[in-house]
Design a protein around this motif. Structure first.
Motif, PDB file in Angstrom:
ATOM      1  N   SER A  84      37.196 -37.917  62.573  1.00 37.48           N
ATOM      2  CA  SER A  84      35.730 -38.042  62.559  1.00 37.48           C
ATOM      3  C   SER A  84      35.060 -36.983  61.699  1.00 37.48           C
ATOM      4  O   SER A  84      34.093 -37.272  60.982  1.00 37.48           O
ATOM      5  CB  SER A  84      35.184 -37.951  63.989  1.00 37.48           C
ATOM      6  N   ASN A  85      35.581 -35.747  61.754  1.00 38.14           N
ATOM      7  CA  ASN A  85      34.928 -34.666  61.001  1.00 38.14           C
ATOM      8  C   ASN A  85      35.138 -34.776  59.489  1.00 38.14           C
ATOM      9  O   ASN A  85      34.545 -34.029  58.720  1.00 38.14           O
ATOM     10  CB  ASN A  85      35.394 -33.292  61.507  1.00 38.14           C
ATOM     11  N   VAL A  87      34.758 -37.806  57.912  1.00 39.18           N
ATOM     12  CA  VAL A  87      34.068 -39.013  57.452  1.00 39.18           C
ATOM     13  C   VAL A  87      32.967 -38.668  56.444  1.00 39.18           C
ATOM     14  O   VAL A  87      32.866 -39.295  55.383  1.00 39.18           O
ATOM     15  CB  VAL A  87      33.491 -39.801  58.647  1.00 39.18           C
ATOM     16  N   LYS A  88      32.151 -37.661  56.755  1.00 34.24           N
ATOM     17  CA  LYS A  88      31.049 -37.317  55.846  1.00 34.24           C
ATOM     18  C   LYS A  88      31.559 -36.842  54.481  1.00 34.24           C
ATOM     19  O   LYS A  88      31.105 -37.354  53.442  1.00 34.24           O
ATOM     20  CB  LYS A  88      30.139 -36.260  56.475  1.00 34.24           C
ATOM     21  N   LYS A 107      35.577 -45.231  68.034  1.00 36.27           N
ATOM     22  CA  LYS A 107      34.924 -43.965  67.690  1.00 36.27           C
ATOM     23  C   LYS A 107      34.852 -43.777  66.171  1.00 36.27           C
ATOM     24  O   LYS A 107      33.797 -43.423  65.631  1.00 36.27           O
ATOM     25  CB  LYS A 107      35.707 -42.806  68.328  1.00 36.27           C
ATOM     26  N   ILE A 108      35.951 -44.036  65.477  1.00 37.50           N
ATOM     27  CA  ILE A 108      35.944 -43.826  64.024  1.00 37.50           C
ATOM     28  C   ILE A 108      35.104 -44.918  63.345  1.00 37.50           C
ATOM     29  O   ILE A 108      34.420 -44.661  62.343  1.00 37.50           O
ATOM     30  CB  ILE A 108      37.372 -43.742  63.447  1.00 37.50           C
ATOM     31  N   ASP A 110      32.399 -46.299  64.656  1.00 38.65           N
ATOM     32  CA  ASP A 110      30.998 -45.909  64.874  1.00 38.65           C
ATOM     33  C   ASP A 110      30.592 -44.767  63.952  1.00 38.65           C
ATOM     34  O   ASP A 110      29.473 -44.747  63.426  1.00 38.65           O
ATOM     35  CB  ASP A 110      30.791 -45.491  66.334  1.00 38.65           C
ATOM     36  N   ARG A 111      31.508 -43.830  63.761  1.00 35.30           N
ATOM     37  CA  ARG A 111      31.212 -42.676  62.892  1.00 35.30           C
ATOM     38  C   ARG A 111      31.002 -43.139  61.444  1.00 35.30           C
ATOM     39  O   ARG A 111      30.064 -42.705  60.771  1.00 35.30           O
ATOM     40  CB  ARG A 111      32.354 -41.669  62.988  1.00 35.30           C
ATOM     41  N   ARG A 114      27.608 -45.054  61.191  1.00 38.37           N
ATOM     42  CA  ARG A 114      26.439 -44.162  61.179  1.00 38.37           C
ATOM     43  C   ARG A 114      26.319 -43.416  59.853  1.00 38.37           C
ATOM     44  O   ARG A 114      25.225 -43.267  59.310  1.00 38.37           O
ATOM     45  CB  ARG A 114      26.521 -43.155  62.333  1.00 38.37           C
ATOM     46  N   MET A 115      27.451 -42.955  59.321  1.00 35.24           N
ATOM     47  CA  MET A 115      27.394 -42.159  58.095  1.00 35.24           C
ATOM     48  C   MET A 115      27.009 -43.013  56.888  1.00 35.24           C
ATOM     49  O   MET A 115      26.279 -42.548  56.001  1.00 35.24           O
ATOM     50  CB  MET A 115      28.740 -41.468  57.854  1.00 35.24           C
TER      51      MET A 115
END
Length: 240
Positions: A84-85, A87-88, A107-108, A110-111, A114-115
């Motif tokens: 997740s960290n 992704v950005k 979870k991944i 959704d991340r 959103r990004m």
């Protein structure tokens, strides 16, 4: 070494064409992702200059270092485990990222969803990774939970575009037909559940050791590294 990777790519494309014909399809129906992890920008450029445009990387740090040094019309596939960290940095560092093939939980998904919205890029194509071999060392959703995760991506993540299913198969990267059959069965269930055609659900399966078998069993996306680029070169750890 000049020209060796380009010649190897031509050989791979010929083998892909033959396998496609054996499966009753044309070579244009199979995408070859040239997996360039640990390989230099100059070697990737050689393969690019031979006409290839689709490349894959396994590590976020590596792809965000290489992508800005290479032409923007490359279609990058991220094919490694994604945290997740990361992704950005992945999405902001690689504007021409075409596909993330390794979505293995909500979870991944959704991340990523959103990004994509936050940075305002076009919807991102993703594949759902399925653990077809049952090995604990492998990422991927259990085949029994595949449809549920695909539904979450397709119906609950408006900034993601569901593209298909992906598997790595056996640990030694030479899959048994069972791994590929499992992914094909998952596709059938996904298509029935979502009311889509099989053409709308790609199968990413097959690597250097087993891509011809994978194509014969329905793969539309093969990820080929060492057969094109040669053995991977991992940096030796320096003695302390």
């Amino acid at each position: 070494m000049d020209g060796v990777a380009a010649a190897a790519l031509r050989s791979v494309l010929h083998r892909v064409q033959q396998a496609a014909e054996r499966s009753g399809r044309g070579p244009h129906q199979i995408r070859v992702v040239a997996v360039s992890k640990t390989k230099s920008v100059s070697l990737i450029r050689e393969v690019y200059d031979s006409g290839h445009r689709c490349f894959g990387e396994n590590y976020v740090q590596e792809i965000i270092e290489k992508a800005p040094q290479l032409p923007e019309d490359i279609e990058w596939h991220f094919i490694g485990n994604l945290q997740s960290n990361k992704v950005k940095p992945l999405l902001t560092g690689v504007p021409n990222l075409a596909v993330v093939e390794t979505v293995d939980d909500e979870k991944i998904a959704d991340r990523l969803d959103r990004m994509v919205a936050t940075i305002g890029r076009k919807p991102l194509k993703v594949m759902v990774q399925v653990n077809t071999s049952g090995e604990e060392s492998k990422s991927g959703v259990d085949p029994a939970a595949c449809v549920e995760l695909v539904k979450h991506v397709a119906l609950g993540c408006p900034n993601l575009e569901f593209g298909g299913l992906m598997t790595i198969g056996m640990l030694d990267y030479t899959s048994t037909p069972e791994n590929f059959k499992t992914l094909a069965n998952c596709r059938s269930e996904v298509c029935k559940s979502l009311g889509i055609t099989e053409e709308q659900c790609e199968l990413s399966m097959g690597m250097s050791g087993d891509f011809e078998l994978a194509i014969e069993m329905g793969s539309t996306n093969v990820r080929i590294g060492s057969t094109i680029f040669g053995a991977r070169e991992y940096p030796k750890k320096q003695p302390k």
